[in-house]
Design a protein around this motif. Structure first.
Motif, PDB file in Angstrom:
ATOM      1  N   GLU A   3       0.836  -1.054  -0.113  1.00 47.04           N
ATOM      2  CA  GLU A   3       0.121   0.064  -0.022  1.00 47.04           C
ATOM      3  C   GLU A   3       0.790   1.251   0.264  1.00 47.04           C
ATOM      4  N   LEU A   4       0.567   2.320  -0.682  1.00 47.91           N
ATOM      5  CA  LEU A   4       1.421   3.417  -0.858  1.00 47.91           C
ATOM      6  C   LEU A   4       0.336   4.964  -0.298  1.00 47.91           C
ATOM      7  N   GLU A   5       1.123   5.798  -0.014  1.00 53.78           N
ATOM      8  CA  GLU A   5       0.312   6.854   0.345  1.00 53.78           C
ATOM      9  C   GLU A   5       1.209   8.069  -0.481  1.00 53.78           C
ATOM     10  N   THR A   6       0.357   8.951  -0.890  1.00 53.97           N
ATOM     11  CA  THR A   6       0.944  10.365  -1.496  1.00 53.97           C
ATOM     12  C   THR A   6       0.431  11.618  -0.511  1.00 53.97           C
ATOM     13  N   GLU A   7       0.655  12.668  -0.949  1.00 53.31           N
ATOM     14  CA  GLU A   7       0.348  13.561   0.059  1.00 53.31           C
ATOM     15  C   GLU A   7      -1.279  13.551   0.311  1.00 53.31           C
ATOM     16  N   ARG A   8      -2.197  13.279  -0.985  1.00 50.44           N
ATOM     17  CA  ARG A   8      -3.557  13.480  -0.575  1.00 50.44           C
ATOM     18  C   ARG A   8      -4.263  12.006  -0.655  1.00 50.44           C
ATOM     19  N   LEU A   9      -3.478  10.998  -1.130  1.00 48.95           N
ATOM     20  CA  LEU A   9      -4.298   9.646  -1.765  1.00 48.95           C
ATOM     21  C   LEU A   9      -3.703   8.486  -0.899  1.00 48.95           C
ATOM     22  N   VAL A  10      -4.444   7.573  -0.570  1.00 46.86           N
ATOM     23  CA  VAL A  10      -3.977   6.177  -0.205  1.00 46.86           C
ATOM     24  C   VAL A  10      -4.224   5.134  -1.583  1.00 46.86           C
ATOM     25  N   LEU A  11      -3.035   4.541  -2.027  1.00 50.54           N
ATOM     26  CA  LEU A  11      -3.223   3.637  -3.117  1.00 50.54           C
ATOM     27  C   LEU A  11      -3.255   2.373  -2.485  1.00 50.54           C
ATOM     28  N   ARG A  12      -4.170   1.643  -2.402  1.00 46.19           N
ATOM     29  CA  ARG A  12      -4.277   0.156  -1.731  1.00 46.19           C
ATOM     30  C   ARG A  12      -4.638  -0.776  -2.845  1.00 46.19           C
ATOM     31  N   PRO A  13      -4.743  -2.083  -2.723  1.00 48.74           N
ATOM     32  CA  PRO A  13      -5.068  -2.884  -3.781  1.00 48.74           C
ATOM     33  C   PRO A  13      -6.474  -2.821  -3.804  1.00 48.74           C
ATOM     34  N   LEU A  14      -6.770  -3.242  -5.155  1.00 46.81           N
ATOM     35  CA  LEU A  14      -8.210  -3.011  -5.699  1.00 46.81           C
ATOM     36  C   LEU A  14      -9.002  -4.516  -4.919  1.00 46.81           C
ATOM     37  N   ALA A  15     -10.236  -4.291  -4.639  1.00 50.93           N
ATOM     38  CA  ALA A  15     -10.800  -5.264  -3.906  1.00 50.93           C
ATOM     39  C   ALA A  15     -12.175  -5.653  -4.593  1.00 50.93           C
ATOM     40  N   GLY A  16     -12.732  -6.601  -4.238  1.00 48.76           N
ATOM     41  CA  GLY A  16     -14.293  -6.959  -4.545  1.00 48.76           C
ATOM     42  C   GLY A  16     -15.072  -5.973  -3.874  1.00 48.76           C
ATOM     43  N   ALA A  17     -14.664  -5.496  -2.827  1.00 47.61           N
ATOM     44  CA  ALA A  17     -15.544  -4.564  -2.255  1.00 47.61           C
ATOM     45  C   ALA A  17     -15.457  -2.785  -2.940  1.00 47.61           C
ATOM     46  N   ASP A  18     -14.667  -2.853  -3.902  1.00 51.82           N
ATOM     47  CA  ASP A  18     -14.755  -1.586  -4.493  1.00 51.82           C
ATOM     48  C   ASP A  18     -15.650  -1.540  -5.866  1.00 51.82           C
ATOM     49  N   TRP A  19     -16.348  -2.576  -5.852  1.00 55.58           N
ATOM     50  CA  TRP A  19     -17.296  -2.801  -7.101  1.00 55.58           C
ATOM     51  C   TRP A  19     -18.274  -1.825  -7.332  1.00 55.58           C
ATOM     52  N   ASP A  20     -19.126  -1.306  -6.357  1.00 58.92           N
ATOM     53  CA  ASP A  20     -20.085  -0.241  -6.671  1.00 58.92           C
ATOM     54  C   ASP A  20     -19.475   1.112  -6.822  1.00 58.92           C
ATOM     55  N   ASP A  21     -18.366   1.586  -6.372  1.00 55.93           N
ATOM     56  CA  ASP A  21     -17.721   2.542  -6.797  1.00 55.93           C
ATOM     57  C   ASP A  21     -16.877   2.538  -8.087  1.00 55.93           C
ATOM     58  N   TYR A  22     -16.551   1.369  -8.300  1.00 55.32           N
ATOM     59  CA  TYR A  22     -15.799   1.272  -9.627  1.00 55.32           C
ATOM     60  C   TYR A  22     -16.690   1.072 -10.658  1.00 55.32           C
ATOM     61  N   ALA A  23     -17.937   0.373 -10.550  1.00 52.61           N
ATOM     62  CA  ALA A  23     -18.905   0.377 -11.494  1.00 52.61           C
ATOM     63  C   ALA A  23     -19.546   1.866 -11.848  1.00 52.61           C
ATOM     64  N   ALA A  24     -19.575   2.582 -10.848  1.00 50.38           N
ATOM     65  CA  ALA A  24     -20.307   3.973 -11.040  1.00 50.38           C
ATOM     66  C   ALA A  24     -19.358   4.986 -11.563  1.00 50.38           C
ATOM     67  N   MET A  25     -17.752   4.655 -11.632  1.00 43.64           N
ATOM     68  CA  MET A  25     -16.857   5.382 -12.176  1.00 43.64           C
ATOM     69  C   MET A  25     -16.907   5.109 -13.831  1.00 43.64           C
TER      70      MET A  25
END
Length: 168
Positions: A3-25
């Protein structure tokens, strides 16, 4: 995959729990239209696309991360290293939800992913494939130090190959 962090973001592994947000995007026509991999916008297409990124991590040991805004916990998009079968090298890609365009998140995440490719994956060169006419992605590529290298065909589409060699 770290997992990485930048100034404003967390970069974490994609997961099945991201489905709704991913589909909306991916449902937004401007988002899907800008992708070199030519993802469809149906929920079936998007399901396969999310599964592809998660599966890529299992096969290669790395993939795109989910981008999460630190301040709000909101899903912003995805970005990271990428090298599926037939891809012309180790790549860095990005895709943001339409409501997060113009905030600098794509460049911030792409810069972190590029650094990961050079330091953790020991890449000699990193590329990004960009559709002709996608000026926003060209701007991101140039902000992270990429330059236009050549044009090629990828999955039946003409694409620009931007990239750079390892510094030093």
């Amino acid at each position: 995959m770290a997992e990485l962090e930048t100034e404003r973001l967390v970069l974490r592994p994609l997961a099945g729990a991201d489905w709704d947000d991913y589909a909306a995007m991916m449902a937004h026509p401007e988002v899907a239209a800008g992708l070199a991999e030519g993802v469809g916008r149906t929920r079936d297409d998007v399901w396969r696309n999310l599964a592809m990124f998660i599966g890529h991590r299992e096969i290669r040991g790395y993939s795109h991360w989910a981008l999460v805004e630190k301040a709000t916990g909101a899903f912003v998009g995805r970005a990271g290293p990428w090298s599926p079968h037939g891809f012309p090298g180790l790549g860095v890609g990005w895709c943001l939800a339409r409501e997060h365009w113009g905030k600098g998140y794509a460049s911030e995440a792409a810069r972190a992913a590029l650094g990961y490719c050079f330091t953790e994956l020991a890449a000699g060169e990193v590329v990004s494939l960009i559709l002709p006419g996608n000026a926003r992605s060209v701007a991101v590529a140039e902000r992270i130090g990429h330059r236009h290298l050549r044009d090629t065909e990828y999955r039946g589409r003409r694409v620009h190959v931007y990239g750079q060699r390892r510094p030093g």
